[in-house]
Design an enzyme around this catalytic site. Sequence first.
Site, PDB file in Angstrom:
ATOM      1  N   LYS A 132       0.694  -1.329  -0.044  1.00 14.16           N
ATOM      2  CA  LYS A 132      -0.098   0.015  -0.060  1.00 14.16           C
ATOM      3  C   LYS A 132       0.824   1.149  -0.021  1.00 14.16           C
ATOM      4  O   LYS A 132       0.408   2.111  -0.572  1.00 14.16           O
ATOM      5  CB  LYS A 132      -0.891  -0.113   1.180  1.00 14.16           C
ATOM      6  CG  LYS A 132      -2.002  -1.166   1.335  1.00 14.16           C
ATOM      7  CD  LYS A 132      -2.995  -0.974   2.332  1.00 14.16           C
ATOM      8  CE  LYS A 132      -4.236  -1.899   2.150  1.00 14.16           C
ATOM      9  NZ  LYS A 132      -4.119  -3.051   2.311  1.00 14.16           N
TER      10      LYS A 132
ATOM     11  N   LYS B 125      -2.983   0.606   9.036  1.00 10.93           N
ATOM     12  CA  LYS B 125      -3.563  -0.408   7.933  1.00 10.93           C
ATOM     13  C   LYS B 125      -2.310  -1.228   7.596  1.00 10.93           C
ATOM     14  O   LYS B 125      -1.183  -0.667   7.440  1.00 10.93           O
ATOM     15  CB  LYS B 125      -3.895   0.120   6.617  1.00 10.93           C
ATOM     16  CG  LYS B 125      -5.209   0.936   6.923  1.00 10.93           C
ATOM     17  CD  LYS B 125      -5.272   1.961   5.716  1.00 10.93           C
ATOM     18  CE  LYS B 125      -6.010   1.041   4.621  1.00 10.93           C
ATOM     19  NZ  LYS B 125      -6.293   2.028   3.414  1.00 10.93           N
TER      20      LYS B 125
ATOM     21  N   GLY C 111      -9.893  -6.245   5.047  1.00 15.18           N
ATOM     22  CA  GLY C 111     -10.139  -5.647   6.511  1.00 15.18           C
ATOM     23  C   GLY C 111      -9.284  -6.259   7.536  1.00 15.18           C
ATOM     24  O   GLY C 111      -9.306  -5.867   8.658  1.00 15.18           O
TER      25      GLY C 111
ATOM     26  N   HIS D 258     -14.343  -3.583   9.217  1.00 18.91           N
ATOM     27  CA  HIS D 258     -13.617  -3.169   7.942  1.00 18.91           C
ATOM     28  C   HIS D 258     -13.739  -4.205   6.986  1.00 18.91           C
ATOM     29  O   HIS D 258     -13.101  -4.121   5.796  1.00 18.91           O
ATOM     30  CB  HIS D 258     -12.285  -3.197   8.242  1.00 18.91           C
ATOM     31  CG  HIS D 258     -12.011  -1.804   9.234  1.00 18.91           C
ATOM     32  ND1 HIS D 258     -12.226  -0.482   9.276  1.00 18.91           N
ATOM     33  CD2 HIS D 258     -11.529  -2.051  10.513  1.00 18.91           C
ATOM     34  CE1 HIS D 258     -12.055   0.165  10.201  1.00 18.91           C
ATOM     35  NE2 HIS D 258     -11.236  -0.869  11.110  1.00 18.91           N
TER      36      HIS D 258
ATOM     37  N   GLU E 145      -9.779   1.046  -5.341  1.00 24.03           N
ATOM     38  CA  GLU E 145     -10.675   1.428  -4.380  1.00 24.03           C
ATOM     39  C   GLU E 145     -10.590   2.743  -3.976  1.00 24.03           C
ATOM     40  O   GLU E 145      -9.312   3.205  -3.766  1.00 24.03           O
ATOM     41  CB  GLU E 145     -10.645   0.458  -3.072  1.00 24.03           C
ATOM     42  CG  GLU E 145     -10.909  -0.876  -3.484  1.00 24.03           C
ATOM     43  CD  GLU E 145     -10.989  -1.805  -2.300  1.00 24.03           C
ATOM     44  OE1 GLU E 145     -10.934  -1.347  -0.993  1.00 24.03           O
ATOM     45  OE2 GLU E 145     -11.096  -3.054  -2.536  1.00 24.03           O
TER      46      GLU E 145
ATOM     47  N   ARG F  44      -6.725  -8.396  -8.496  1.00 25.28           N
ATOM     48  CA  ARG F  44      -7.428  -9.704  -8.637  1.00 25.28           C
ATOM     49  C   ARG F  44      -9.055  -9.299  -8.784  1.00 25.28           C
ATOM     50  O   ARG F  44      -9.251  -8.211  -8.710  1.00 25.28           O
ATOM     51  CB  ARG F  44      -7.232 -10.360  -7.178  1.00 25.28           C
ATOM     52  CG  ARG F  44      -7.792  -9.689  -6.094  1.00 25.28           C
ATOM     53  CD  ARG F  44      -7.649 -10.606  -4.864  1.00 25.28           C
ATOM     54  NE  ARG F  44      -8.000  -9.543  -3.582  1.00 25.28           N
ATOM     55  CZ  ARG F  44      -9.006  -9.248  -2.939  1.00 25.28           C
ATOM     56  NH1 ARG F  44     -10.046  -9.453  -3.500  1.00 25.28           N
ATOM     57  NH2 ARG F  44      -8.904  -8.591  -2.076  1.00 25.28           N
TER      58      ARG F  44
END
Length: 678
Positions: A116, A158, A165, A235, A275, A292
């Site tokens: 990320k 995160k 989540g 989440h 997202e 994916r």
Amino acid sequence: MFEKILIANRGEIACRVIKTARRMGIRTVAVYSEADADARHVRLADEAVLIGPAAARESYLVIERIIAAAKATGAQAIHPGYGFLSENEAFCHACDEAGIVFIGPPVSAIRAMGSKSEAKKLMEAAGVPLTPGYHGDDQDPARLQREADAIGYPVLIKAAAGGGGKGMRLVEKGADFPDALASCKREAASSFGDDHVLVEKYITRPRHIEIQVFGDAHGNVVYLFERDCSVQRRHQKVLEEAPAPGMTPERRTAMGQAAVDAARAVGYVGAGTVEFIANQDGSFYFMEMNTRLQVEHPVTEMITGLDLVEWQLRVAAGEPLPLAQEQLRIRGHAFEARIYAEDPDKGFLPSTGRLVHLAPPAENLHVRVDTGVEEGDEISPHYDPMIAKLIVWDEGGDAAASRERALARLLQALADYRVVGVANNVDFLARLAACPAFANADLDTGLIEREHAYLFPAETAAPAEVLFAAALAELLRERALAEKRARRDAHPASPWHARDGWRLNAAARRVLRFRWQEQEVAVSVAYLPSGGYRLEYAGGAVSAHGELNPRGLLRADFDGRRLDATVIAAAGRRHVFVQGRAWVLAAVDPLHHAGEGGGAEGGGGWQMRAPMPGKVIALVASAGARVEKGAPLLILEAMKMEHTIAAPAAGTVKAFRFGVGDQVGDGAELVEFEALAE
């Protein structure tokens, strides 16, 4: 096109890929663990290969075994599904090295989006809007705390390699940051093998909107519109829909173009999801890209009329995208509800057990059920506890009318869903879909917490019609069993087989007892000359007749009023499905006398038991320590999630029954605890 592919996954996604491949004339190979020897995806595939024990790390996550299975069976390509190795750079590389096509993006794209933190840097360079936060490599806890303090609370920690989540913690104030960071890192390491985290500003009342993108090896990239995935617990998504309510054409184009820019920035090929976190004012920020197919892809399929798995297979085989951007259209509205084996009333704790009775709604143009299990299958503690995905679609005169009609389809389909054998969230989903905030599209990721009073109402006494239905089903089941025995007897006409309540001097009466939660209730039964029954409960009475089929479908007549219900008897319980709700009653045996003791509490002593099977991963307190109410005592890991066992009152930890690394069963005594006298 491929002649044979291997599916490196399990459950409903494996079944879904097999279904599409079969329609395209492609043979399929399933892989399975010892726990999945009789699984549905194994039964559906043309071939199946055992790859190891139940634990995913010894089977579905072992790259060498999956590659070996593909080579042994002559599979030309591997579909990774989602989860497990679907976004694993090493797996994609191993497929390339073995000369097997990986049905997904190239290694470079997985590498770019696998972290990320690195993804944020790429997106910033590509001009995609980013959420304020820290995405650096310095993972010193003190540095992370300083960054969180500078960003301003609330913040979200995160896992950099995370998803679904897992490895995510919301921190409301600085004092909570160290414990939340430690927990997040443990879960990240357990789920992804990497405890690297990032810290971001938590957006108040955010919506979670994602864009489906698709690229091919010829340089074409399109977006297939958006999905709103705002309704979440822990989440993790619960209800998804497409298109997003209130989305203007201008905003859709802006988000779609940003998603395409993100995909182009990494040379993306195949199906992917970009997202975004969206503010209520319409502004949006890049959150992550999933390299994916997503769990919720069916809602996109329903509003576009496309099969995204077929697109994956065609693109992986070298074909160009079937359609250009200007050829894509939105038609109607779709919802997806995830049917889980979990208990919403116990913090959504996963449930395990055998599916004694499973009856989904009938599939048709408007209703679709994607599942990896059938009646009689087991929900084990080894994998995600999803039972099925329920997808509905409809269309009206405009976007609002389409959503309203689709929502009505969802409510009806949930009312028709029957699950017995494990705790499940069907009733909760029905309340969620009927919640005024959801019905009016007042959406954000905190909706479940915000609407807690509506979604978790205080239970009252079981309605009389539920007790009457349970009693009538019990009587009809007794009668059917007596008739069956009579047919096998040498004297089938013997009056001893009769269940008509005949007595010499007076009509027979009896009492059927049930327990609803902690309350025992009684239904009085009198046998009628007509063959029916007079049922009395809580001051009310009805004349009851009916029919009960072997699947538990009850067609009842109460004083001339027809009532259809389903009553399933399983392990001393009666599961009553009536008017869109499920009620679980315990059948009380009048000859059984409960023994003394065995309570969780008594004389100041407490026995804290495991809410589900799992592994002890941390002892937070020490034996002999005095703690306050709510203090964490130990941490249990189950189904890839952490569950903290906390002190039920102020008191002393007398002893731990298990150590770190020990496996525990459902209901196992974990901690001996003595509460302080008040």
